[in-house]
Enzyme design. Structure first.
Site, mmCIF file in Angstrom:
data_model
loop_
_atom_site.group_PDB
_atom_site.id
_atom_site.type_symbol
_atom_site.label_atom_id
_atom_site.label_comp_id
_atom_site.label_asym_id
_atom_site.label_seq_id
_atom_site.Cartn_x
_atom_site.Cartn_y
_atom_site.Cartn_z
ATOM 1 N N GLN A 1 8.067 0.811 -0.571
ATOM 2 C CA GLN A 1 8.949 0.255 -1.806
ATOM 3 C C GLN A 1 8.378 -1.113 -1.815
ATOM 4 O O GLN A 1 9.037 -1.573 -3.040
ATOM 5 C CB GLN A 1 10.244 0.693 -1.827
ATOM 6 C CG GLN A 1 10.675 2.215 -1.448
ATOM 7 C CD GLN A 1 10.232 3.015 -2.703
ATOM 8 O OE1 GLN A 1 9.779 2.441 -3.863
ATOM 9 N NE2 GLN A 1 10.004 4.308 -2.439
ATOM 10 N N ASP B 1 8.376 -1.630 6.937
ATOM 11 C CA ASP B 1 8.181 -0.551 5.976
ATOM 12 C C ASP B 1 7.849 -0.929 4.593
ATOM 13 O O ASP B 1 8.653 -1.256 3.821
ATOM 14 C CB ASP B 1 9.321 0.398 6.008
ATOM 15 C CG ASP B 1 9.116 1.610 4.975
ATOM 16 O OD1 ASP B 1 8.141 1.749 4.348
ATOM 17 O OD2 ASP B 1 9.929 2.752 5.159
ATOM 18 N N LYS C 1 2.420 5.912 -3.928
ATOM 19 C CA LYS C 1 3.597 5.157 -4.592
ATOM 20 C C LYS C 1 2.758 4.126 -5.222
ATOM 21 O O LYS C 1 3.614 3.006 -5.732
ATOM 22 C CB LYS C 1 4.632 4.523 -3.456
ATOM 23 C CG LYS C 1 5.245 5.755 -2.896
ATOM 24 C CD LYS C 1 6.370 5.261 -2.048
ATOM 25 C CE LYS C 1 7.095 6.274 -1.154
ATOM 26 N NZ LYS C 1 7.687 7.453 -1.875
ATOM 27 N N CYS D 1 16.666 10.545 1.144
ATOM 28 C CA CYS D 1 16.206 10.628 2.410
ATOM 29 C C CYS D 1 16.429 9.231 3.064
ATOM 30 O O CYS D 1 15.722 8.790 3.875
ATOM 31 C CB CYS D 1 14.231 10.598 2.395
ATOM 32 S SG CYS D 1 13.827 12.145 2.195
ATOM 33 N N HIS E 1 14.815 4.079 5.297
ATOM 34 C CA HIS E 1 14.392 5.602 4.883
ATOM 35 C C HIS E 1 14.325 6.392 6.245
ATOM 36 O O HIS E 1 13.949 5.790 7.081
ATOM 37 C CB HIS E 1 13.195 5.631 4.084
ATOM 38 C CG HIS E 1 12.538 6.828 3.622
ATOM 39 N ND1 HIS E 1 11.977 7.798 4.218
ATOM 40 C CD2 HIS E 1 12.358 7.319 2.273
ATOM 41 C CE1 HIS E 1 11.494 8.825 3.733
ATOM 42 N NE2 HIS E 1 11.941 8.678 2.311
HETATM 43 C C1 PLP Z 1 11.251 3.209 1.982
HETATM 44 C C2 PLP Z 1 10.482 4.273 2.054
HETATM 45 N N1 PLP Z 1 9.726 4.313 3.444
HETATM 46 C C3 PLP Z 1 9.028 5.520 3.486
HETATM 47 C C4 PLP Z 1 8.752 6.553 2.573
HETATM 48 C C5 PLP Z 1 8.107 7.609 3.127
HETATM 49 O O1 PLP Z 1 6.650 7.735 2.330
HETATM 50 P P1 PLP Z 1 5.629 8.765 2.530
HETATM 51 O O2 PLP Z 1 6.705 9.986 2.008
HETATM 52 O O3 PLP Z 1 4.652 8.580 1.494
HETATM 53 O O4 PLP Z 1 5.205 9.050 3.864
HETATM 54 C C6 PLP Z 1 9.612 6.389 1.453
HETATM 55 C C7 PLP Z 1 9.244 7.281 0.530
HETATM 56 O O5 PLP Z 1 9.898 7.573 -0.578
HETATM 57 C C8 PLP Z 1 10.267 5.263 1.101
HETATM 58 O O6 PLP Z 1 10.818 5.131 -0.134
#
Ligand code: PLP
Length: 460
Positions: free
Chosen positions: A204, A201, A231, A373, A126
Protein backbone atom coordinates in the site's frame (compact mmCIF):
# COMPACT_ATOMS: atom_id res chain seq x y z
CA UNK A 1 -11.81 19.14 -13.72
CA UNK A 2 -8.32 20.57 -14.40
CA UNK A 3 -6.13 19.28 -17.22
CA UNK A 4 -3.91 17.15 -14.96
CA UNK A 5 -6.93 15.46 -13.33
CA UNK A 6 -8.34 14.77 -16.81
CA UNK A 7 -5.04 13.24 -17.86
CA UNK A 8 -5.02 11.00 -14.78
CA UNK A 9 -8.65 10.05 -15.30
CA UNK A 10 -8.01 9.08 -18.91
CA UNK A 11 -4.94 7.05 -18.02
CA UNK A 12 -6.90 4.01 -16.81
CA UNK A 13 -9.19 1.53 -18.54
CA UNK A 14 -12.91 1.25 -17.80
CA UNK A 15 -13.78 4.58 -16.16
CA UNK A 16 -16.93 5.06 -18.24
CA UNK A 17 -18.38 1.57 -17.77
CA UNK A 18 -21.96 1.52 -16.51
CA UNK A 19 -23.17 -1.03 -13.95
CA UNK A 20 -26.74 -1.94 -12.91
CA UNK A 21 -28.47 -0.47 -9.86
CA UNK A 22 -31.26 -2.18 -7.95
CA UNK A 23 -33.70 0.24 -9.62
CA UNK A 24 -32.85 -1.20 -13.02
CA UNK A 25 -31.03 1.94 -14.09
CA UNK A 26 -27.43 1.66 -15.24
CA UNK A 27 -24.94 4.13 -13.87
CA UNK A 28 -21.26 4.86 -14.41
CA UNK A 29 -19.34 2.79 -11.87
CA UNK A 30 -17.29 4.53 -9.21
CA UNK A 31 -14.40 2.45 -7.95
CA UNK A 32 -13.34 3.27 -4.42
CA UNK A 33 -11.69 -0.11 -3.86
CA UNK A 34 -8.27 0.64 -5.27
CA UNK A 35 -6.43 -0.63 -2.20
CA UNK A 36 -7.65 -4.10 -3.20
CA UNK A 37 -6.70 -3.78 -6.84
CA UNK A 38 -6.48 -0.99 -9.40
CA UNK A 39 -7.74 -0.94 -12.99
CA UNK A 40 -5.01 -1.22 -15.62
CA UNK A 41 -3.33 1.76 -17.23
CA UNK A 42 -4.00 2.17 -20.95
CA UNK A 43 -0.21 2.19 -21.32
CA UNK A 44 -0.06 -1.25 -19.69
CA UNK A 45 -2.68 -2.68 -22.02
CA UNK A 46 -0.88 -1.13 -25.02
CA UNK A 47 2.38 -2.71 -23.90
CA UNK A 48 0.72 -6.11 -23.52
CA UNK A 49 -0.78 -5.85 -27.01
CA UNK A 50 2.47 -4.60 -28.56
CA UNK A 51 4.57 -7.21 -26.85
CA UNK A 52 2.19 -10.14 -27.46
CA UNK A 53 3.47 -10.89 -31.01
CA UNK A 54 6.99 -11.18 -29.59
CA UNK A 55 6.06 -13.08 -26.45
CA UNK A 56 7.89 -16.35 -26.01
CA UNK A 57 9.56 -18.57 -23.41
CA UNK A 58 12.08 -16.91 -21.10
CA UNK A 59 15.54 -18.39 -20.47
CA UNK A 60 14.61 -21.50 -22.43
CA UNK A 61 15.24 -20.91 -26.10
CA UNK A 62 17.66 -19.57 -28.65
CA UNK A 63 14.85 -18.39 -30.93
CA UNK A 64 14.76 -14.67 -31.66
CA UNK A 65 11.49 -14.11 -29.78
CA UNK A 66 12.71 -16.08 -26.81
CA UNK A 67 15.87 -13.97 -26.62
CA UNK A 68 13.78 -10.81 -26.89
CA UNK A 69 11.44 -11.97 -24.10
CA UNK A 70 14.38 -12.97 -21.91
CA UNK A 71 16.01 -9.55 -22.43
CA UNK A 72 12.82 -7.73 -21.53
CA UNK A 73 12.42 -9.86 -18.41
CA UNK A 74 16.01 -9.42 -17.21
CA UNK A 75 16.16 -5.69 -17.99
CA UNK A 76 12.99 -5.23 -15.96
CA UNK A 77 14.98 -5.91 -12.81
CA UNK A 78 16.98 -2.70 -13.43
CA UNK A 79 13.82 -0.64 -13.94
CA UNK A 80 12.31 -1.95 -10.70
CA UNK A 81 15.58 -1.45 -8.85
CA UNK A 82 15.86 2.18 -10.03
CA UNK A 83 12.18 2.86 -9.22
CA UNK A 84 12.72 2.16 -5.50
CA UNK A 85 16.44 3.09 -5.43
CA UNK A 86 17.70 -0.37 -4.56
CA UNK A 87 21.40 -1.19 -4.86
CA UNK A 88 21.83 -2.95 -8.20
CA UNK A 89 25.09 -4.58 -7.04
CA UNK A 90 24.13 -5.82 -3.59
CA UNK A 91 20.38 -6.35 -3.87
CA UNK A 92 18.56 -8.92 -5.90
CA UNK A 93 15.18 -8.28 -7.56
CA UNK A 94 13.09 -11.45 -7.47
CA UNK A 95 9.81 -11.57 -9.35
CA UNK A 96 6.97 -13.29 -7.49
CA UNK A 97 3.25 -13.47 -7.99
CA UNK A 98 2.59 -10.77 -5.42
CA UNK A 99 3.36 -9.43 -1.96
CA UNK A 100 2.01 -12.53 -0.21
CA UNK A 101 4.26 -14.91 -2.10
CA UNK A 102 7.22 -12.55 -1.66
CA UNK A 103 6.86 -12.52 2.14
CA UNK A 104 6.40 -16.28 2.28
CA UNK A 105 9.58 -16.66 0.25
CA UNK A 106 11.52 -14.33 2.55
CA UNK A 107 10.13 -16.04 5.68
CA UNK A 108 11.30 -19.39 4.35
CA UNK A 109 14.82 -18.10 3.62
CA UNK A 110 15.12 -16.44 7.03
CA UNK A 111 13.80 -19.49 8.86
CA UNK A 112 16.31 -21.69 7.02
CA UNK A 113 19.12 -19.48 8.22
CA UNK A 114 18.29 -19.52 11.94
CA UNK A 115 14.97 -20.48 13.50
CA UNK A 116 16.00 -19.42 16.98
CA UNK A 117 15.91 -15.69 16.28
CA UNK A 118 12.83 -13.52 16.59
CA UNK A 119 10.84 -11.63 13.96
CA UNK A 120 8.93 -8.61 15.26
CA UNK A 121 5.77 -7.92 13.31
CA UNK A 122 3.43 -5.06 14.12
CA UNK A 123 -0.20 -5.19 15.19
CA UNK A 124 -1.17 -3.22 12.10
CA UNK A 125 0.00 -5.76 9.51
CA UNK A 126 -1.97 -7.38 6.73
CA UNK A 127 -2.11 -11.14 7.35
CA UNK A 128 0.38 -11.56 4.50
CA UNK A 129 2.95 -10.07 6.87
CA UNK A 130 1.83 -12.01 9.94
CA UNK A 131 1.06 -15.61 9.06
CA UNK A 132 4.28 -16.49 7.18
CA UNK A 133 6.29 -15.36 10.23
CA UNK A 134 4.05 -17.14 12.71
CA UNK A 135 4.76 -20.44 10.99
CA UNK A 136 8.39 -19.88 9.98
CA UNK A 137 10.01 -18.36 13.07
CA UNK A 138 9.48 -17.18 16.60
CA UNK A 139 7.48 -13.98 16.26
CA UNK A 140 6.15 -11.26 18.53
CA UNK A 141 3.91 -8.22 18.02
CA UNK A 142 4.79 -4.54 18.30
CA UNK A 143 1.71 -2.75 19.62
CA UNK A 144 -0.35 0.11 18.20
CA UNK A 145 -2.14 2.79 20.21
CA UNK A 146 -5.92 3.22 20.45
CA UNK A 147 -6.04 5.24 17.23
CA UNK A 148 -4.01 2.60 15.42
CA UNK A 149 -0.61 4.26 15.23
CA UNK A 150 2.47 2.14 15.70
CA UNK A 151 4.24 2.52 19.05
CA UNK A 152 7.95 3.11 18.43
CA UNK A 153 8.42 2.95 22.21
CA UNK A 154 7.06 -0.59 22.22
CA UNK A 155 9.29 -1.46 19.27
CA UNK A 156 12.36 -0.29 21.16
CA UNK A 157 11.22 -2.06 24.36
CA UNK A 158 10.94 -5.32 22.42
CA UNK A 159 14.29 -4.81 20.68
CA UNK A 160 15.88 -4.31 24.11
CA UNK A 161 13.95 -7.21 25.66
CA UNK A 162 15.19 -9.73 23.08
CA UNK A 163 18.83 -8.70 23.64
CA UNK A 164 20.10 -8.90 20.07
CA UNK A 165 17.95 -11.93 19.22
CA UNK A 166 15.69 -9.99 16.84
CA UNK A 167 16.51 -10.99 13.27
CA UNK A 168 13.96 -8.81 11.47
CA UNK A 169 11.36 -6.09 12.01
CA UNK A 170 8.52 -6.70 9.54
CA UNK A 171 6.42 -3.57 9.09
CA UNK A 172 3.99 -2.19 6.58
CA UNK A 173 4.93 0.99 4.71
CA UNK A 174 1.28 2.05 4.86
CA UNK A 175 -1.72 0.39 6.49
CA UNK A 176 -4.49 -1.02 4.31
CA UNK A 177 -6.96 -0.19 7.11
CA UNK A 178 -6.13 3.30 8.39
CA UNK A 179 -3.84 4.44 5.59
CA UNK A 180 -1.21 5.48 8.14
CA UNK A 181 2.27 5.65 6.70
CA UNK A 182 4.84 4.31 9.12
CA UNK A 183 8.11 6.15 9.77
CA UNK A 184 10.03 3.36 8.05
CA UNK A 185 13.40 5.14 8.10
CA UNK A 186 13.20 5.69 11.87
CA UNK A 187 12.18 2.06 12.27
CA UNK A 188 15.12 0.99 10.08
CA UNK A 189 17.45 3.06 12.24
CA UNK A 190 16.14 1.42 15.41
CA UNK A 191 16.24 -2.08 13.97
CA UNK A 192 19.82 -1.66 12.78
CA UNK A 193 20.88 -0.18 16.11
CA UNK A 194 19.85 -3.48 17.75
CA UNK A 195 21.40 -5.73 15.12
CA UNK A 196 18.17 -6.50 13.27
CA UNK A 197 17.09 -5.93 9.66
CA UNK A 198 13.87 -4.45 8.33
CA UNK A 199 11.30 -5.69 5.84
CA UNK A 200 8.83 -3.13 4.51
CA UNK A 201 5.55 -4.41 3.09
CA UNK A 202 5.14 -1.92 0.27
CA UNK A 203 1.81 -3.20 -1.07
CA UNK A 204 0.00 0.00 0.00
CA UNK A 205 3.06 2.25 -0.05
CA UNK A 206 4.89 1.84 -3.34
CA UNK A 207 1.84 2.75 -5.50
CA UNK A 208 1.31 6.06 -3.71
CA UNK A 209 4.57 7.92 -3.15
CA UNK A 210 8.27 7.93 -4.04
CA UNK A 211 10.14 5.08 -2.36
CA UNK A 212 13.84 5.08 -1.60
CA UNK A 213 15.48 1.98 -0.09
CA UNK A 214 18.54 4.18 0.71
CA UNK A 215 22.14 2.98 0.48
CA UNK A 216 23.31 -0.15 2.30
CA UNK A 217 25.76 1.82 4.42
CA UNK A 218 22.96 4.10 5.67
CA UNK A 219 21.40 3.24 9.04
CA UNK A 220 18.08 4.01 7.32
CA UNK A 221 18.54 1.40 4.62
CA UNK A 222 15.52 -0.79 3.91
CA UNK A 223 16.85 -4.32 3.79
CA UNK A 224 13.85 -5.99 2.16
CA UNK A 225 10.96 -4.52 0.20
CA UNK A 226 7.94 -6.28 -1.30
CA UNK A 227 5.01 -5.07 -3.42
CA UNK A 228 2.34 -6.16 -5.90
CA UNK A 229 1.89 -4.95 -9.48
CA UNK A 230 -1.90 -5.36 -9.47
CA UNK A 231 -2.19 -2.55 -6.90
CA UNK A 232 -0.31 -0.20 -9.22
CA UNK A 233 -2.30 -0.39 -12.44
CA UNK A 234 -0.62 -3.54 -13.77
CA UNK A 235 -2.68 -6.72 -13.53
CA UNK A 236 -1.31 -10.03 -14.93
CA UNK A 237 0.06 -11.33 -11.64
CA UNK A 238 3.54 -9.99 -10.96
CA UNK A 239 5.03 -9.06 -7.61
CA UNK A 240 8.45 -8.09 -6.33
CA UNK A 241 10.83 -9.03 -3.55
CA UNK A 242 14.03 -7.00 -3.25
CA UNK A 243 16.72 -7.71 -0.71
CA UNK A 244 20.31 -8.59 0.13
CA UNK A 245 21.68 -10.95 -2.48
CA UNK A 246 23.71 -12.79 0.19
CA UNK A 247 20.64 -14.19 1.92
CA UNK A 248 19.27 -15.67 -1.30
CA UNK A 249 22.60 -17.21 -2.36
CA UNK A 250 22.51 -19.59 0.59
CA UNK A 251 20.56 -22.82 0.85
CA UNK A 252 17.73 -24.23 -1.21
CA UNK A 253 14.98 -21.97 -2.58
CA UNK A 254 11.41 -21.75 -1.23
CA UNK A 255 9.98 -23.15 -4.46
CA UNK A 256 12.03 -25.83 -6.20
CA UNK A 257 11.93 -26.85 -9.84
CA UNK A 258 13.03 -26.02 -13.36
CA UNK A 259 15.07 -22.88 -13.89
CA UNK A 260 16.57 -22.88 -10.39
CA UNK A 261 19.63 -25.06 -11.00
CA UNK A 262 22.86 -25.36 -12.94
CA UNK A 263 22.97 -29.15 -12.75
CA UNK A 264 21.02 -31.96 -11.13
CA UNK A 265 22.08 -35.60 -10.96
CA UNK A 266 20.65 -38.42 -8.84
CA UNK A 267 23.30 -37.51 -6.29
CA UNK A 268 23.52 -33.70 -6.31
CA UNK A 269 21.72 -30.44 -6.87
CA UNK A 270 23.82 -27.46 -7.94
CA UNK A 271 21.58 -24.43 -7.39
CA UNK A 272 21.85 -21.46 -9.74
CA UNK A 273 22.46 -17.97 -8.34
CA UNK A 274 19.56 -15.80 -7.22
CA UNK A 275 17.29 -14.48 -8.73
CA UNK A 276 17.07 -17.56 -11.00
CA UNK A 277 17.35 -19.85 -7.96
CA UNK A 278 14.29 -18.16 -6.45
CA UNK A 279 12.07 -18.12 -9.54
CA UNK A 280 11.14 -21.75 -10.15
CA UNK A 281 9.09 -22.62 -13.22
CA UNK A 282 8.26 -20.50 -16.25
CA UNK A 283 8.61 -16.80 -15.43
CA UNK A 284 5.61 -14.48 -15.77
CA UNK A 285 7.05 -12.32 -18.53
CA UNK A 286 3.69 -10.70 -19.41
CA UNK A 287 3.14 -9.73 -15.78
CA UNK A 288 6.59 -8.22 -15.62
CA UNK A 289 6.10 -6.36 -18.93
CA UNK A 290 2.89 -4.90 -17.44
CA UNK A 291 4.67 -3.86 -14.24
CA UNK A 292 7.41 -2.08 -16.16
CA UNK A 293 4.91 -0.18 -18.30
CA UNK A 294 3.08 0.88 -15.11
CA UNK A 295 6.29 2.02 -13.43
CA UNK A 296 7.25 4.08 -16.48
CA UNK A 297 3.81 5.70 -16.55
CA UNK A 298 3.89 6.48 -12.83
CA UNK A 299 7.36 7.99 -13.20
CA UNK A 300 6.16 10.21 -16.05
CA UNK A 301 3.30 11.42 -13.87
CA UNK A 302 5.73 12.00 -10.97
CA UNK A 303 5.16 10.15 -7.70
CA UNK A 304 5.35 13.32 -5.58
CA UNK A 305 2.63 14.98 -7.64
CA UNK A 306 0.48 11.84 -7.45
CA UNK A 307 0.87 11.73 -3.68
CA UNK A 308 -0.29 15.34 -3.36
CA UNK A 309 -3.17 14.75 -5.76
CA UNK A 310 -4.43 11.73 -3.79
CA UNK A 311 -3.94 13.58 -0.50
CA UNK A 312 -6.27 16.36 -1.61
CA UNK A 313 -8.93 13.81 -2.47
CA UNK A 314 -8.49 11.95 0.82
CA UNK A 315 -8.67 15.16 2.88
CA UNK A 316 -11.81 16.13 0.96
CA UNK A 317 -13.46 12.76 1.68
CA UNK A 318 -12.47 12.85 5.38
CA UNK A 319 -13.92 16.33 5.76
CA UNK A 320 -17.15 15.28 4.06
CA UNK A 321 -17.53 12.08 6.07
CA UNK A 322 -16.93 13.93 9.33
CA UNK A 323 -19.91 16.16 8.57
CA UNK A 324 -22.36 13.22 8.33
CA UNK A 325 -23.99 12.41 11.69
CA UNK A 326 -23.52 8.76 12.71
CA UNK A 327 -20.33 8.19 10.70
CA UNK A 328 -17.30 7.25 12.76
CA UNK A 329 -13.85 7.38 11.20
CA UNK A 330 -11.06 5.01 12.24
CA UNK A 331 -7.42 5.91 12.38
CA UNK A 332 -8.41 9.51 11.95
CA UNK A 333 -5.61 11.29 13.72
CA UNK A 334 -6.00 14.58 11.91
CA UNK A 335 -5.60 15.76 8.36
CA UNK A 336 -1.91 16.48 8.84
CA UNK A 337 -1.14 12.79 9.44
CA UNK A 338 1.01 11.17 6.77
CA UNK A 339 -1.28 8.70 5.11
CA UNK A 340 -2.12 7.04 1.84
CA UNK A 341 -5.40 7.50 0.03
CA UNK A 342 -7.85 5.41 2.00
CA UNK A 343 -10.37 5.98 4.78
CA UNK A 344 -12.15 3.45 7.00
CA UNK A 345 -15.37 4.10 8.86
CA UNK A 346 -18.50 2.63 10.42
CA UNK A 347 -22.08 3.87 10.05
CA UNK A 348 -24.12 3.80 13.24
CA UNK A 349 -27.06 1.42 12.98
CA UNK A 350 -26.03 -0.26 9.72
CA UNK A 351 -23.83 -3.33 9.42
CA UNK A 352 -20.66 -2.69 7.41
CA UNK A 353 -21.58 -5.28 4.77
CA UNK A 354 -24.93 -3.53 4.24
CA UNK A 355 -23.21 -0.19 3.77
CA UNK A 356 -21.10 -1.76 1.02
CA UNK A 357 -24.20 -3.26 -0.61
CA UNK A 358 -26.19 -0.03 -0.38
CA UNK A 359 -23.36 1.90 -2.00
CA UNK A 360 -23.13 -0.63 -4.79
CA UNK A 361 -26.83 -1.39 -5.45
CA UNK A 362 -28.07 2.16 -4.96
CA UNK A 363 -25.12 4.19 -6.15
CA UNK A 364 -22.82 2.02 -8.33
CA UNK A 365 -20.00 2.68 -5.86
CA UNK A 366 -17.58 -0.16 -5.10
CA UNK A 367 -16.04 -0.17 -1.62
CA UNK A 368 -14.62 -2.86 0.67
CA UNK A 369 -16.08 -3.94 3.99
CA UNK A 370 -15.00 -6.37 6.71
CA UNK A 371 -11.69 -7.07 8.39
CA UNK A 372 -9.55 -6.37 5.30
CA UNK A 373 -7.21 -9.32 5.99
CA UNK A 374 -5.87 -7.36 8.93
CA UNK A 375 -7.98 -9.08 11.59
CA UNK A 376 -6.01 -8.24 14.77
CA UNK A 377 -5.66 -4.58 13.74
CA UNK A 378 -9.36 -4.06 12.98
CA UNK A 379 -10.28 -5.96 16.16
CA UNK A 380 -8.11 -3.55 18.13
CA UNK A 381 -9.55 -0.46 16.41
CA UNK A 382 -13.06 -1.72 17.20
CA UNK A 383 -12.02 -2.46 20.83
CA UNK A 384 -13.34 -6.03 20.59
CA UNK A 385 -12.85 -8.03 23.77
CA UNK A 386 -11.53 -11.61 23.95
CA UNK A 387 -15.07 -12.75 24.82
CA UNK A 388 -16.52 -11.01 21.77
CA UNK A 389 -13.89 -12.60 19.52
CA UNK A 390 -14.57 -16.01 21.06
CA UNK A 391 -18.27 -15.46 20.35
CA UNK A 392 -17.49 -14.67 16.69
CA UNK A 393 -15.37 -17.80 16.48
CA UNK A 394 -18.14 -19.98 17.93
CA UNK A 395 -20.91 -18.43 15.80
CA UNK A 396 -19.53 -18.48 12.24
CA UNK A 397 -23.00 -17.92 10.77
CA UNK A 398 -23.41 -14.55 12.43
CA UNK A 399 -22.11 -11.45 10.68
CA UNK A 400 -18.60 -10.51 11.73
CA UNK A 401 -17.79 -7.03 13.00
CA UNK A 402 -15.79 -4.86 10.63
CA UNK A 403 -15.32 -1.54 8.89
CA UNK A 404 -16.12 0.04 5.54
CA UNK A 405 -13.14 1.26 3.49
CA UNK A 406 -12.96 3.67 0.60
CA UNK A 407 -9.64 3.80 -1.23
CA UNK A 408 -8.68 6.07 -4.09
CA UNK A 409 -6.59 5.68 -7.18
CA UNK A 410 -4.99 8.54 -9.09
CA UNK A 411 -7.98 8.70 -11.48
CA UNK A 412 -10.69 9.31 -8.85
CA UNK A 413 -12.02 12.83 -8.36
CA UNK A 414 -14.00 15.10 -6.03
CA UNK A 415 -17.15 14.72 -8.14
CA UNK A 416 -17.13 11.01 -7.34
CA UNK A 417 -16.53 11.77 -3.66
CA UNK A 418 -19.55 14.12 -3.74
CA UNK A 419 -21.71 11.35 -5.22
CA UNK A 420 -20.48 9.00 -2.49
CA UNK A 421 -21.15 11.53 0.29
CA UNK A 422 -24.63 12.17 -1.04
CA UNK A 423 -25.54 8.48 -0.83
CA UNK A 424 -23.94 8.17 2.61
CA UNK A 425 -26.00 11.11 3.90
CA UNK A 426 -29.19 9.67 2.33
CA UNK A 427 -28.37 6.22 3.77
CA UNK A 428 -27.97 7.66 7.27
CA UNK A 429 -31.31 9.45 6.99
CA UNK A 430 -33.04 6.16 6.06
CA UNK A 431 -30.75 3.81 7.92
CA UNK A 432 -33.40 1.69 9.66
CA UNK A 433 -35.37 0.94 6.49
CA UNK A 434 -32.26 0.34 4.40
CA UNK A 435 -30.54 -1.87 6.97
CA UNK A 436 -33.65 -4.08 7.10
CA UNK A 437 -33.93 -4.22 3.30
CA UNK A 438 -30.28 -5.14 2.80
CA UNK A 439 -30.10 -7.55 5.73
CA UNK A 440 -32.15 -9.99 3.61
CA UNK A 441 -29.38 -10.01 1.00
CA UNK A 442 -26.88 -12.02 2.96
CA UNK A 443 -23.85 -12.16 0.75
CA UNK A 444 -22.55 -11.48 -2.72
CA UNK A 445 -24.03 -14.73 -3.99
CA UNK A 446 -27.45 -13.18 -3.36
CA UNK A 447 -26.74 -10.26 -5.63
CA UNK A 448 -30.07 -10.13 -7.48
CA UNK A 449 -29.67 -12.57 -10.31
CA UNK A 450 -31.07 -10.35 -13.01
CA UNK A 451 -28.47 -7.73 -12.19
CA UNK A 452 -25.73 -10.16 -13.05
CA UNK A 453 -26.86 -10.60 -16.66
CA UNK A 454 -23.78 -10.10 -18.78
CA UNK A 455 -23.32 -6.61 -20.08
CA UNK A 456 -23.49 -6.40 -23.88
CA UNK A 457 -20.02 -6.45 -25.38
CA UNK A 458 -19.04 -3.44 -27.40
CA UNK A 459 -17.79 -3.92 -30.92
CA UNK A 460 -13.97 -4.09 -30.77
C1 PLP B 1 -0.64 -4.05 3.23
C2 PLP B 1 -0.85 -5.25 2.37
N1 PLP B 1 0.06 -6.23 2.38
C3 PLP B 1 -0.06 -7.33 1.63
C4 PLP B 1 -1.15 -7.51 0.81
C5 PLP B 1 -1.25 -8.74 -0.02
O1 PLP B 1 -1.05 -8.41 -1.36
P1 PLP B 1 -1.27 -9.50 -2.51
O2 PLP B 1 -2.68 -9.99 -2.34
O3 PLP B 1 -1.08 -8.74 -3.77
O4 PLP B 1 -0.28 -10.57 -2.31
C6 PLP B 1 -2.14 -6.53 0.76
C7 PLP B 1 -3.33 -6.71 -0.08
O5 PLP B 1 -4.33 -6.07 0.06
C8 PLP B 1 -1.98 -5.36 1.56
O6 PLP B 1 -2.90 -4.40 1.56
Amino acid sequence: MDTFSMLLRNSVVGIEEKVPLVSGERRTAINFDNAATTPPFHSVMREIRNFAPWYSSVHRGAGYKSVLSSNLYEKARDTVSEFVKADAQRDVVIFTKGTTEAINLLAYKISQQDRSRVVLVTEMEHLANVLPWRFACQSDFVSVDASGRLSLEDLETKLVKYKGKVRLVAVTGASNVTGYMNPVYRIARLAHQYGAEILVDGAQWVPHCPVDMRPHQSKEHIDYLVFSAHKMYAPFGAGVLIGHKDLFQQGPPFCKGGGTVNLVTHELVDWDDSPQRDEAGSPNVMGVAALIAAIETLQCMNMNTLYEHEKQLTDYAIKGLKSVPGIKLYGEAGLAEKRVSLVSFTAEGIHHSNVAKILSYEGAIAVRSGLFCAHPYVQKLLCLSKEELQYCHEHPDEPLPGLVRISFGIYNNCREVDAFLEIIAWMMRHRRKLDEKYRCIENDADYPRWLLKPVKKRAP
